[in-house]
Write a protein that holds these residues in place. Structure first.
Motif, PDB file in Angstrom:
ATOM      1  N   PHE A  64       7.675  11.221 -10.520  1.00 40.34           N
ATOM      2  CA  PHE A  64       8.477  10.061 -10.873  1.00 40.34           C
ATOM      3  C   PHE A  64       7.601   8.931 -11.394  1.00 40.34           C
ATOM      4  N   LEU A  65       6.442   8.727 -10.773  1.00 37.90           N
ATOM      5  CA  LEU A  65       5.426   7.823 -11.292  1.00 37.90           C
ATOM      6  C   LEU A  65       4.196   8.622 -11.687  1.00 37.90           C
ATOM      7  N   ALA A  66       3.581   8.273 -12.801  1.00 35.35           N
ATOM      8  CA  ALA A  66       2.320   8.920 -13.171  1.00 35.35           C
ATOM      9  C   ALA A  66       1.243   8.626 -12.141  1.00 35.35           C
ATOM     10  N   CYS A  67       1.317   7.453 -11.510  1.00 38.02           N
ATOM     11  CA  CYS A  67       0.319   7.086 -10.484  1.00 38.02           C
ATOM     12  C   CYS A  67       0.206   8.131  -9.382  1.00 38.02           C
ATOM     13  N   GLU A  68       1.307   8.819  -9.108  1.00 37.75           N
ATOM     14  CA  GLU A  68       1.297   9.816  -8.041  1.00 37.75           C
ATOM     15  C   GLU A  68       0.329  10.956  -8.332  1.00 37.75           C
ATOM     16  N   GLN A  69       0.002  11.169  -9.599  1.00 38.87           N
ATOM     17  CA  GLN A  69      -0.897  12.262  -9.968  1.00 38.87           C
ATOM     18  C   GLN A  69      -2.361  11.851  -9.964  1.00 38.87           C
ATOM     19  N   PHE A  70      -2.622  10.547  -9.849  1.00 41.79           N
ATOM     20  CA  PHE A  70      -3.993  10.068 -10.022  1.00 41.79           C
ATOM     21  C   PHE A  70      -4.536   9.319  -8.813  1.00 41.79           C
ATOM     22  N   GLY A  71      -3.940   9.538  -7.660  1.00 45.57           N
ATOM     23  CA  GLY A  71      -4.482   8.961  -6.443  1.00 45.57           C
ATOM     24  C   GLY A  71      -4.375   7.465  -6.348  1.00 45.57           C
ATOM     25  N   VAL A  72      -3.333   6.881  -6.948  1.00 40.57           N
ATOM     26  CA  VAL A  72      -3.161   5.429  -6.955  1.00 40.57           C
ATOM     27  C   VAL A  72      -1.867   5.074  -6.231  1.00 40.57           C
ATOM     28  N   GLU A  73      -1.953   4.131  -5.304  1.00 35.04           N
ATOM     29  CA  GLU A  73      -0.772   3.558  -4.661  1.00 35.04           C
ATOM     30  C   GLU A  73      -0.652   2.102  -5.119  1.00 35.04           C
ATOM     31  N   PRO A  74       0.102   1.855  -6.173  1.00 29.76           N
ATOM     32  CA  PRO A  74       0.169   0.497  -6.722  1.00 29.76           C
ATOM     33  C   PRO A  74       0.932  -0.454  -5.805  1.00 29.76           C
ATOM     34  N   ASP A  75       0.629  -1.735  -5.949  1.00 32.83           N
ATOM     35  CA  ASP A  75       1.353  -2.772  -5.217  1.00 32.83           C
ATOM     36  C   ASP A  75       2.619  -3.190  -5.950  1.00 32.83           C
ATOM     37  N   LEU A  76       2.549  -3.150  -7.266  1.00 28.27           N
ATOM     38  CA  LEU A  76       3.694  -3.458  -8.117  1.00 28.27           C
ATOM     39  C   LEU A  76       3.770  -2.417  -9.225  1.00 28.27           C
ATOM     40  N   VAL A  77       4.992  -2.064  -9.637  1.00 29.79           N
ATOM     41  CA  VAL A  77       5.182  -1.111 -10.729  1.00 29.79           C
ATOM     42  C   VAL A  77       6.258  -1.633 -11.667  1.00 29.79           C
ATOM     43  N   ALA A  78       5.976  -1.603 -12.976  1.00 33.93           N
ATOM     44  CA  ALA A  78       6.945  -1.957 -14.001  1.00 33.93           C
ATOM     45  C   ALA A  78       7.551  -0.690 -14.578  1.00 33.93           C
ATOM     46  N   LEU A  79       8.879  -0.625 -14.595  1.00 32.85           N
ATOM     47  CA  LEU A  79       9.611   0.541 -15.087  1.00 32.85           C
ATOM     48  C   LEU A  79      10.641   0.094 -16.115  1.00 32.85           C
ATOM     49  N   ALA A  80      10.858   0.910 -17.151  1.00 32.19           N
ATOM     50  CA  ALA A  80      11.896   0.537 -18.116  1.00 32.19           C
ATOM     51  C   ALA A  80      12.389   1.748 -18.917  1.00 32.19           C
TER      52      ALA A  80
END
Length: 430
Positions: free
Chosen positions: A255-271
């Motif tokens: 669902f997020l690309a971040c999930e594949q790269f070991g990143v847990e973001p604090d904020l995410v922009a989606l559109a």
């Protein structure tokens, strides 16, 4: 070729329409009249497989019946009451909470990608500690065309420089390494410089980044790049703001690309992919960041068209289908097939310098020759227009073509589209 009816319509609108269209619209010269699933039809009746999915917005293809019905039903009831609650808003927020990582449990609703990036900047700056007055971003990044988004990446307007308060790090563009290094001997020097100049600085409040650069050429990071940057940001109190306007919603297979790269973001922009092309955007974040008193004053997340009932209806229908039909699994399966076929094309055509991607998002980089790697925008444009004439629409940007078909595509149509792309490459390059 562009037919008579389209040429007449284009001539009419050119009398009044300001210049500045996208490269693909300017080069393609098409008037698209209808869309049905993965197929577009122009004003002269010609049909095209849409492997650009609108502008990477049509995750379910064009005119998905459940999205259409949701919009029609909502249009009969209510269109806009500013940011007052409406009956379906709670259900959409709960759906987002199921699809997003658990720590991202608080949401603000907007209309466009640039608007949600601006909102993210406001949240960061409002809650930043005294002295943390700089923001990190990445060279080659794209976050929109509004002033704050342009200032992030030092995108000047005319003769005016708008560097703002951002400091730029090196993107992991391995094919054109800005440090003139090669993997694996580079030891991810680009990442170590980001750690030093952004993550390690006490005056930086946040790093705004695309986990996979989209407009910058579908730059997929090598293993370890984002992991070490994210760890350094976390250790030094630098917020991670992921711009997933293009990748969010499942485009890369999660669902997020971040999930594949070991990143847990604090904020995410989606559109883009959230509402099947209807203007709708979401800022998702950790509760402690989004609910910070300075970032949540009255009106902080209000906007004329933000979170309107029609957008909520389109997003709820779109994301509901993605969840129910397990389309992320389909993206991963189709993505493997797509990657294999595109890699075979790269092995065949010398002017296709690099092919890279993840899930249903790939970039084809065209060069004059593989030794110099000089960009070849004329070749990319010729392949784009030839493919369009053959019945395949992709996305053109400089010397790069982006391939991003809908998630609902079947294997036969994927193969058909790639066959048309191969024919276009043959006509231009052989």
């Amino acid at each position: 070729m562009t037919g008579r009816h389209q040429l007449e319509r284009l001539e009419r609108e050119a009398r009044h329409l300001a210049p500045g269209a996208s490269q693909e619209a300017a080069a393609g010269q098409r008037v698209f009249a209808e869309g049905d699933g993965p197929v577009l039809t122009d004003l002269d009746g010609n049909q095209y497989l849409d492997f650009a999915a609108g502008t990477l917005t049509q995750s379910l293809g064009h005119g998905h019946p459940e999205v259409v019905e949701a919009l029609i039903a909502q249009a009969r009831r209510l269109w806009n009451v500013h940011d007052s609650a409406t009956p379906d808003r709670a259900a959409l927020l709960e759906l987002l909470a199921r699809l997003l990582p658990g720590h991202l449990d608080t949401y603000a609703l907007f209309s466009t990608g640039a608007e949600v990036i601006e909102a993210a900047l406001r949240v960061v700056l409002a809650g930043a500690e005294p002295g943390r007055n700089r923001i990190g971003a990445m060279r080659g990044g794209f976050h929109g065309k509004t002033m704050g988004a342009r200032m992030l990446v030092h995108w000047d307007v005319g003769h005016q420089a708008f560097a703002g308060n951002s400091v730029l790090g090196y993107s992991p563009y391995c094919y054109r390494c800005p440090l003139e290094l090669t993997r694996p001997t580079c030891q991810l020097r680009c990442a170590s410089l980001v750690r030093r100049h952004i993550a390690g600085k006490p005056n930086v409040s946040a790093l705004v980044f695309e986990p996979v650069l989209g407009a910058g050429g579908v730059i997929v990071p090598p293993p370890g790049y984002w992991e070490q940057i994210a760890d350094a940001c976390r250790a030094n109190g630098v917020l991670l703001v992921a711009d997933e306007v293009l990748t969010g919603g499942g485009r890369t297979g999660t669902f997020l690309a971040c999930e594949q790269f070991g990143v847990e973001p604090d904020l995410v922009a989606l559109a883009k992919g959230l509402a099947s092309g209807f203007p709708f955007a979401v800022l998702a974040g950790r509760a402690d960041v989004m609910r910070h008193p300075a970032a949540s004053e009255p009106g902080a997340h209000a906007s004329t068209f933000a979170g309107n009932p029609l957008g909520i209806a389109a997003a709820r229908a779109t994301l509901g289908v993605i969840e129910r039909d397990r389309l992320l699994e389909r993206v991963r399966a189709l993505g493997e097939r797509l990657g294999d076929r595109l890699s075979a094309l790269a092995a065949r055509f010398d002017h296709l310098g690099d092919v890279r991607g993840v899930g249903l998002l790939y970039g084809l980089e065209f060069v004059t020759d593989r030794q110099s790697r000089s960009p070849a925008p004329d070749i990319a444009r010729a392949v784009y227009t030839t493919a369009l004439d053959l019945g395949l629409r992709v996305a053109l940007g400089g010397h790069i073509l982006r391939i991003a078909p809908p998630f609902t595509l079947d294997e036969a149509l994927l193969d058909e589209g790639l066959g048309l792309l191969e024919r276009a490459l043959e006509r231009v390059l052989l």
